[in-house]
Design an enzyme around this catalytic site. Sequence first.
Site: not given
Ligand code: GLP
Length: 231
Positions: A65, A124, A126, A131
Amino acid sequence: MHIQTYDQLSEQVALKLIATVKEKPNACLALPTGKTPLGTYQTLTKHFKIDPALDWSKTRCFALDEYLEIKESDSFHTFLIEHLYQKSNIATENTFSPAQVVNYDEVIEQLGGLDLTLLGIGRNGHIAFNEPETCPLSFTHCTWLEKSTLDANRSDFTGKQPDRAITVGIETIMRSRRIILIASGSSKREIVKQAFSGEITRRVPASFLQKHPNLQVLTDFGFSLDTTNSW
Ligand code: GLP
């Protein structure tokens, strides 16, 4: 091995990525950003330094992403360059971002499809930036970001925080031949439980992964799942 710490989680995931590329040097990997995979990328950097046989020059890397209207220095593409690409022998022409490549899913398919998708999970539920309420049959698309996502990622920005992103879809992820989802810390315990021990629902996008025949969920808080033996 029973994973008990973040370092053990990072080491295990790095070794799985290394094994995947050793088996298939031109493997197509879909890679996450955020805090959770940082230890994996740091461990890979260590292995690249000590193992001259580690050759990722033919490996194709697809970012999951990217934010829209983002300052380049705050972008996920820059994150992957800084934490992985420039610390390995991954070829720049083999790195792809949905914000830079039109028809992302077609390019993935033309290059043979995803061999391994590494995912984190948002608070949440995702995955990538799919989302809650995202259609499970979604391919790469643009999306507004939820308040909980914006709140969780606010500290990542020096400039204005974007409220929209482009992301691979849930179906893009489900077509990957193998998926590893990683989660670290007690703040992810509840959402991981909902995603993998609860019902399959649009409210928790990660829950759709329960249907994937080759999924591993690895955490440093005692939860793990491997669907490869349950089909
Ligand atoms: C963002 C990214 C996801 C990632 C998520 C959790 O939303 N788009 O790919 O998995 O955050 O990130 P973290 O590993 O910092 O909790």
